[in-house]
Design a protein around this motif. Sequence first.
Motif, PDB file in Angstrom:
ATOM      1  N   SER A  76       0.824  -1.218   0.000  1.00  0.00           N
ATOM      2  CA  SER A  76       0.000   0.000   0.000  1.00  0.00           C
ATOM      3  C   SER A  76       0.852   1.260   0.000  1.00  0.00           C
ATOM      4  O   SER A  76       0.541   2.242   0.664  1.00  0.00           O
ATOM      5  N   VAL A 266     -10.907  -2.627  -5.237  1.00  0.00           N
ATOM      6  CA  VAL A 266      -9.819  -2.207  -4.348  1.00  0.00           C
ATOM      7  C   VAL A 266     -10.281  -1.198  -3.291  1.00  0.00           C
ATOM      8  O   VAL A 266      -9.918  -1.318  -2.109  1.00  0.00           O
ATOM      9  N   GLY A 270      -9.985  -1.705   0.740  1.00  0.00           N
ATOM     10  CA  GLY A 270      -9.319  -0.722   1.589  1.00  0.00           C
ATOM     11  C   GLY A 270     -10.153  -0.358   2.802  1.00  0.00           C
ATOM     12  O   GLY A 270      -9.633  -0.243   3.915  1.00  0.00           O
ATOM     13  N   GLU A 279      -3.639  -4.194   6.833  1.00  0.00           N
ATOM     14  CA  GLU A 279      -3.509  -3.892   5.416  1.00  0.00           C
ATOM     15  C   GLU A 279      -4.413  -4.832   4.624  1.00  0.00           C
ATOM     16  O   GLU A 279      -4.463  -6.031   4.904  1.00  0.00           O
ATOM     17  N   THR A 283      -4.697  -4.988  -3.076  1.00  0.00           N
ATOM     18  CA  THR A 283      -4.482  -3.582  -3.418  1.00  0.00           C
ATOM     19  C   THR A 283      -4.036  -3.556  -4.870  1.00  0.00           C
ATOM     20  O   THR A 283      -3.815  -4.607  -5.493  1.00  0.00           O
TER      21      THR A 283
END
Length: 341
Positions: A76, A266, A270, A279, A283
């Motif tokens: 990320s 994505v 997130g 996390e 991603t």
Amino acid sequence: MTVLVTGAAGHIGANLVRTLLSRGERVRVLVRNSQRALAGLDVERITGDVRDPDAARRATAGVEVVYHLAAQISISGDPRGLVRAVNVDGVRSIAEAALAAGVRRLVHCSSVHAFDLYREGTGDVEVDERWPRVPDEPSHFAYDRSKAAGERALREVMGRGLDAVIVHPSGVIGPYDFGPSRMGRMFLQLYRRSLPSLIDGAFDFVDVRDVVAGMLAAQARGESGENYLLTGHTVHVRDIGTIAEAITGVKPPRLVAPIWFARLGVPLFGVAGAVMRQEPLYTHESLSVLATRARFDHGKAARALGYTVRPFPDSVRDIYEWFDAAGMLGKRRLASSETRI
């Protein structure tokens, strides 16, 4: 002899420390805070940060061999600057301290992501140690840039006399995954049926125990200044689900999403990651990894170090058996520890 391991509380570190202890080595570890992976182990602990020259000096004093594993992994970007700081400045700090302390050999754990896997013409080719490194340009992923820059920082110190070898693992899987790692989380999500879909992509995955064996061989027989790919098998995500099902009896998601479709989700991944304070699994960076068609040639390590890799299904079986023994599968346990594919 006394051996220093940085990053000892991580996945590779937890396996390396246990292997070193089983060989009768005196092990010193440089750790920051999380020490769950080291609980109950007879190691000398030094608390500190690899970026701190004083901590690096204390850790390397009187040490013969250093295994530098400490790294900040990210899919990320680098919003807080830790990726660059740990993976470049931390490498330089430990290397400088090792040189000053007269360490006989340093084994640096880099990554296949130090190689430019997204350059034009990379698809359907075999990447080896001669492949170009990631340029230090903003157009490339922060983690990849940091691993390549960390190698360059190390080589600057090697140019002043430090004896070091560099190894490049791919996607690491296997037991003693206390974190758990991102791949460990994926295996747990498959087991718990909490993974919404699989992704139509593939990557190279290697057993952590094979990486440890490769690092030990690199320390003993590697040529100073050389790089060695410690990779495993290219495996499609769809096949990971099938193999996991054969071991656990839990069916994987029926949906196998193409990369382009997964990219649309994505932002949702997130948000879910933010809610769970971790996390996200997918991603833009992790999907790019699964989309690359580069294959890795670990022939140099095989010839020079005697490096070998075990079958991928064996690794998956051992992952679940370790998760089961560690109580991470919950009440629903594996039917038998003798499960085989």
